[in-house]
Motif scaffolding. Structure first.
Motif, PDB file in Angstrom:
ATOM      1  N   THR A  50      26.125 -28.565 -10.236  1.00  0.00           N
ATOM      2  CA  THR A  50      27.133 -29.256 -11.046  1.00  0.00           C
ATOM      3  C   THR A  50      27.038 -28.877 -12.516  1.00  0.00           C
ATOM      4  OG1 THR A  50      25.739 -31.199 -11.470  1.00  0.00           O
ATOM      5  CG2 THR A  50      27.111 -31.218  -9.464  1.00  0.00           C
ATOM      6  N   GLN A  51      25.995 -28.141 -12.881  1.00  0.00           N
ATOM      7  CA  GLN A  51      25.773 -27.755 -14.269  1.00  0.00           C
ATOM      8  C   GLN A  51      26.051 -26.264 -14.465  1.00  0.00           C
ATOM      9  OE1 GLN A  51      24.902 -30.052 -16.705  1.00  0.00           O
ATOM     10  NE2 GLN A  51      25.303 -31.468 -15.014  1.00  0.00           N
ATOM     11  N   ASP A  52      26.403 -25.882 -15.690  1.00  0.00           N
ATOM     12  CA  ASP A  52      26.630 -24.481 -16.034  1.00  0.00           C
ATOM     13  C   ASP A  52      25.301 -23.742 -16.133  1.00  0.00           C
ATOM     14  OD1 ASP A  52      29.305 -25.116 -16.210  1.00  0.00           O
ATOM     15  OD2 ASP A  52      29.287 -25.282 -18.394  1.00  0.00           O
ATOM     16  N   PHE A  53      25.399 -22.425 -16.172  1.00  0.00           N
ATOM     17  CA  PHE A  53      24.242 -21.538 -16.268  1.00  0.00           C
ATOM     18  C   PHE A  53      24.433 -20.613 -17.461  1.00  0.00           C
ATOM     19  CE2 PHE A  53      24.768 -22.645 -11.875  1.00  0.00           C
ATOM     20  CZ  PHE A  53      23.496 -22.790 -11.374  1.00  0.00           C
ATOM     21  N   GLU A  54      23.335 -20.028 -17.913  1.00  0.00           N
ATOM     22  CA  GLU A  54      23.412 -18.909 -18.836  1.00  0.00           C
ATOM     23  C   GLU A  54      23.001 -17.680 -18.038  1.00  0.00           C
ATOM     24  OE1 GLU A  54      22.093 -17.421 -23.223  1.00  0.00           O
ATOM     25  OE2 GLU A  54      20.583 -18.535 -22.096  1.00  0.00           O
ATOM     26  N   ALA A  55      23.852 -16.674 -18.020  1.00  0.00           N
ATOM     27  CA  ALA A  55      23.546 -15.408 -17.367  1.00  0.00           C
ATOM     28  C   ALA A  55      23.154 -14.417 -18.452  1.00  0.00           C
ATOM     29  CB  ALA A  55      24.748 -14.894 -16.591  1.00  0.00           C
ATOM     30  N   ILE A  56      22.075 -13.700 -18.216  1.00  0.00           N
ATOM     31  CA  ILE A  56      21.597 -12.709 -19.171  1.00  0.00           C
ATOM     32  C   ILE A  56      21.429 -11.385 -18.437  1.00  0.00           C
ATOM     33  CG2 ILE A  56      19.818 -12.095 -20.846  1.00  0.00           C
ATOM     34  CD1 ILE A  56      19.048 -15.164 -20.767  1.00  0.00           C
ATOM     35  N   VAL A  57      22.209 -10.391 -18.852  1.00  0.00           N
ATOM     36  CA  VAL A  57      22.125  -9.047 -18.286  1.00  0.00           C
ATOM     37  C   VAL A  57      21.456  -8.179 -19.339  1.00  0.00           C
ATOM     38  CG1 VAL A  57      23.408  -7.091 -17.345  1.00  0.00           C
ATOM     39  CG2 VAL A  57      24.265  -9.427 -16.978  1.00  0.00           C
ATOM     40  N   HIS A  58      20.296  -7.653 -19.011  1.00  0.00           N
ATOM     41  CA  HIS A  58      19.522  -6.845 -19.953  1.00  0.00           C
ATOM     42  C   HIS A  58      19.979  -5.392 -19.858  1.00  0.00           C
ATOM     43  CE1 HIS A  58      16.673 -10.152 -20.711  1.00  0.00           C
ATOM     44  NE2 HIS A  58      16.913 -10.448 -19.449  1.00  0.00           N
ATOM     45  N   LEU A  59      20.588  -4.889 -20.923  1.00  0.00           N
ATOM     46  CA  LEU A  59      21.114  -3.527 -20.942  1.00  0.00           C
ATOM     47  C   LEU A  59      20.109  -2.529 -21.500  1.00  0.00           C
ATOM     48  CD1 LEU A  59      24.712  -4.290 -22.243  1.00  0.00           C
ATOM     49  CD2 LEU A  59      23.935  -4.059 -19.874  1.00  0.00           C
ATOM     50  N   GLY A  60      19.184  -2.995 -22.251  1.00  0.00           N
ATOM     51  CA  GLY A  60      18.169  -2.151 -22.882  1.00  0.00           C
ATOM     52  C   GLY A  60      17.149  -3.042 -23.535  1.00  0.00           C
ATOM     53  N   ASP A  61      16.304  -2.456 -24.369  1.00  0.00           N
ATOM     54  CA  ASP A  61      15.271  -3.236 -25.031  1.00  0.00           C
ATOM     55  C   ASP A  61      15.855  -4.340 -25.904  1.00  0.00           C
ATOM     56  OD1 ASP A  61      13.294  -1.753 -23.830  1.00  0.00           O
ATOM     57  OD2 ASP A  61      13.098  -0.367 -25.516  1.00  0.00           O
ATOM     58  N   LEU A  62      16.940  -4.047 -26.605  1.00  0.00           N
ATOM     59  CA  LEU A  62      17.519  -5.012 -27.536  1.00  0.00           C
ATOM     60  C   LEU A  62      18.903  -5.506 -27.138  1.00  0.00           C
ATOM     61  CD1 LEU A  62      16.481  -3.257 -30.875  1.00  0.00           C
ATOM     62  CD2 LEU A  62      15.321  -5.151 -29.724  1.00  0.00           C
ATOM     63  N   GLU A  63      19.602  -4.759 -26.319  1.00  0.00           N
ATOM     64  CA  GLU A  63      20.979  -5.109 -25.980  1.00  0.00           C
ATOM     65  C   GLU A  63      21.027  -5.967 -24.727  1.00  0.00           C
ATOM     66  OE1 GLU A  63      22.877  -1.315 -25.717  1.00  0.00           O
ATOM     67  OE2 GLU A  63      23.327  -1.300 -27.847  1.00  0.00           O
ATOM     68  N   LYS A  64      21.773  -7.070 -24.831  1.00  0.00           N
ATOM     69  CA  LYS A  64      21.933  -8.001 -23.724  1.00  0.00           C
ATOM     70  C   LYS A  64      23.364  -8.495 -23.705  1.00  0.00           C
ATOM     71  CE  LYS A  64      17.305  -9.765 -24.323  1.00  0.00           C
ATOM     72  NZ  LYS A  64      16.487 -10.827 -24.840  1.00  0.00           N
ATOM     73  N   VAL A  65      23.822  -8.814 -22.516  1.00  0.00           N
ATOM     74  CA  VAL A  65      25.077  -9.545 -22.366  1.00  0.00           C
ATOM     75  C   VAL A  65      24.681 -10.952 -21.966  1.00  0.00           C
ATOM     76  CG1 VAL A  65      27.194  -9.797 -21.020  1.00  0.00           C
ATOM     77  CG2 VAL A  65      26.423  -7.517 -21.701  1.00  0.00           C
ATOM     78  N   ARG A  66      25.062 -11.917 -22.803  1.00  0.00           N
ATOM     79  CA  ARG A  66      24.784 -13.334 -22.526  1.00  0.00           C
ATOM     80  C   ARG A  66      26.105 -14.047 -22.316  1.00  0.00           C
ATOM     81  NH1 ARG A  66      20.057 -15.833 -24.064  1.00  0.00           N
ATOM     82  NH2 ARG A  66      18.448 -14.428 -24.799  1.00  0.00           N
ATOM     83  N   MET A  67      26.195 -14.765 -21.200  1.00  0.00           N
ATOM     84  CA  MET A  67      27.413 -15.500 -20.886  1.00  0.00           C
ATOM     85  C   MET A  67      27.054 -16.900 -20.392  1.00  0.00           C
ATOM     86  SD  MET A  67      29.791 -12.996 -18.570  1.00  0.00           S
ATOM     87  CE  MET A  67      28.616 -12.010 -17.677  1.00  0.00           C
ATOM     88  N   GLN A  68      27.849 -17.879 -20.794  1.00  0.00           N
ATOM     89  CA  GLN A  68      27.779 -19.186 -20.160  1.00  0.00           C
ATOM     90  C   GLN A  68      28.685 -19.073 -18.934  1.00  0.00           C
ATOM     91  OE1 GLN A  68      29.294 -22.447 -22.454  1.00  0.00           O
ATOM     92  NE2 GLN A  68      28.914 -23.911 -20.830  1.00  0.00           N
ATOM     93  N   VAL A  69      28.128 -19.352 -17.745  1.00  0.00           N
ATOM     94  CA  VAL A  69      28.880 -19.153 -16.515  1.00  0.00           C
ATOM     95  C   VAL A  69      28.851 -20.408 -15.649  1.00  0.00           C
ATOM     96  CG1 VAL A  69      28.544 -16.637 -16.468  1.00  0.00           C
ATOM     97  CG2 VAL A  69      26.892 -18.122 -15.320  1.00  0.00           C
ATOM     98  N   GLU A  70      29.847 -20.454 -14.773  1.00  0.00           N
ATOM     99  CA  GLU A  70      29.968 -21.552 -13.812  1.00  0.00           C
ATOM    100  C   GLU A  70      30.022 -20.945 -12.413  1.00  0.00           C
ATOM    101  OE1 GLU A  70      33.918 -23.698 -12.763  1.00  0.00           O
ATOM    102  OE2 GLU A  70      32.957 -24.867 -14.356  1.00  0.00           O
ATOM    103  N   LEU A  71      29.293 -21.546 -11.486  1.00  0.00           N
ATOM    104  CA  LEU A  71      29.339 -21.070 -10.103  1.00  0.00           C
ATOM    105  C   LEU A  71      30.709 -21.383  -9.527  1.00  0.00           C
ATOM    106  CD1 LEU A  71      27.768 -19.859  -7.704  1.00  0.00           C
ATOM    107  CD2 LEU A  71      27.184 -22.204  -7.060  1.00  0.00           C
ATOM    108  N   ARG A  72      31.396 -20.365  -9.013  1.00  0.00           N
ATOM    109  CA  ARG A  72      32.732 -20.543  -8.445  1.00  0.00           C
ATOM    110  C   ARG A  72      32.732 -20.446  -6.938  1.00  0.00           C
ATOM    111  NH1 ARG A  72      37.517 -20.829 -11.513  1.00  0.00           N
ATOM    112  NH2 ARG A  72      36.825 -22.190 -13.178  1.00  0.00           N
ATOM    113  N   HIS A  73      31.854 -19.616  -6.389  1.00  0.00           N
ATOM    114  CA  HIS A  73      31.786 -19.534  -4.935  1.00  0.00           C
ATOM    115  C   HIS A  73      30.422 -19.038  -4.496  1.00  0.00           C
ATOM    116  CE1 HIS A  73      32.342 -15.092  -4.723  1.00  0.00           C
ATOM    117  NE2 HIS A  73      33.070 -15.283  -5.798  1.00  0.00           N
ATOM    118  N   GLU A  74      30.068 -19.467  -3.309  1.00  0.00           N
ATOM    119  CA  GLU A  74      28.803 -19.082  -2.696  1.00  0.00           C
ATOM    120  C   GLU A  74      29.129 -18.651  -1.272  1.00  0.00           C
ATOM    121  OE1 GLU A  74      24.385 -21.026  -1.996  1.00  0.00           O
ATOM    122  OE2 GLU A  74      25.908 -22.165  -3.064  1.00  0.00           O
TER     123      GLU A  74
END
Length: 121
Positions: free
Chosen positions: A53-77
């Motif tokens: 029922t709560q949101d998540f933070e997704a972190i995709v590590h692209l390199g040593d310093l570069e990251k994609v950070r997103m607040q995400v919601e589960l939509r389907h399982e």
């Protein structure tokens, strides 16, 4: 074709990068299957005991310093996969994600269409 694929307006690109889902103090390393400008698909980690029922933070590590950070919601399982929609992304992460998707899409007009759709959402 699943209902999710039929409704998808943003093309997903397969991408392999260390990724984690966090909720409060808890984090789960996950295997990234693909991502788009508006979401991501990952393999469900074991054990998977998150508060759905709560949101998540997704972190995709692209390199040593570069990251994609997103607040995400589960939509389907489905089966062993979790599909998330992006609720919020900062400008630096969006820049990295845009570049990553752009490099993996063969059609630059498709990228422009997706950007227009993202702005309209």
């Amino acid at each position: 074709m699943s209902d999710h694929q039929e409704r998808r307006r943003f093309q997903r690109v397969a991408f392999d990068a260390p990724t984690e889902l966090c909720q409060g103090e808890r984090c789960w390393p996950v295997t990234l299957i693909d991502l788009s400008l508006k979401g991501m698909l990952v393999e469900r980690p074991e054990p998977w005991d998150a508060d759905l029922t709560q949101d998540f933070e997704a972190i995709v590590h692209l390199g040593d310093l570069e990251k994609v950070r997103m607040q995400v919601e589960l939509r389907h399982e489905e089966s062993d996969q979790l599909g998330f929609i992006c609720l919020h992304i900062d400008i630096d992460s969006m820049t990295h994600l845009h570049r990553l998707v752009e490099l993996n899409l063969a059609d630059s007009t498709e990228m422009m269409r997706e950007l227009r759709e993202l702005i309209e959402v």
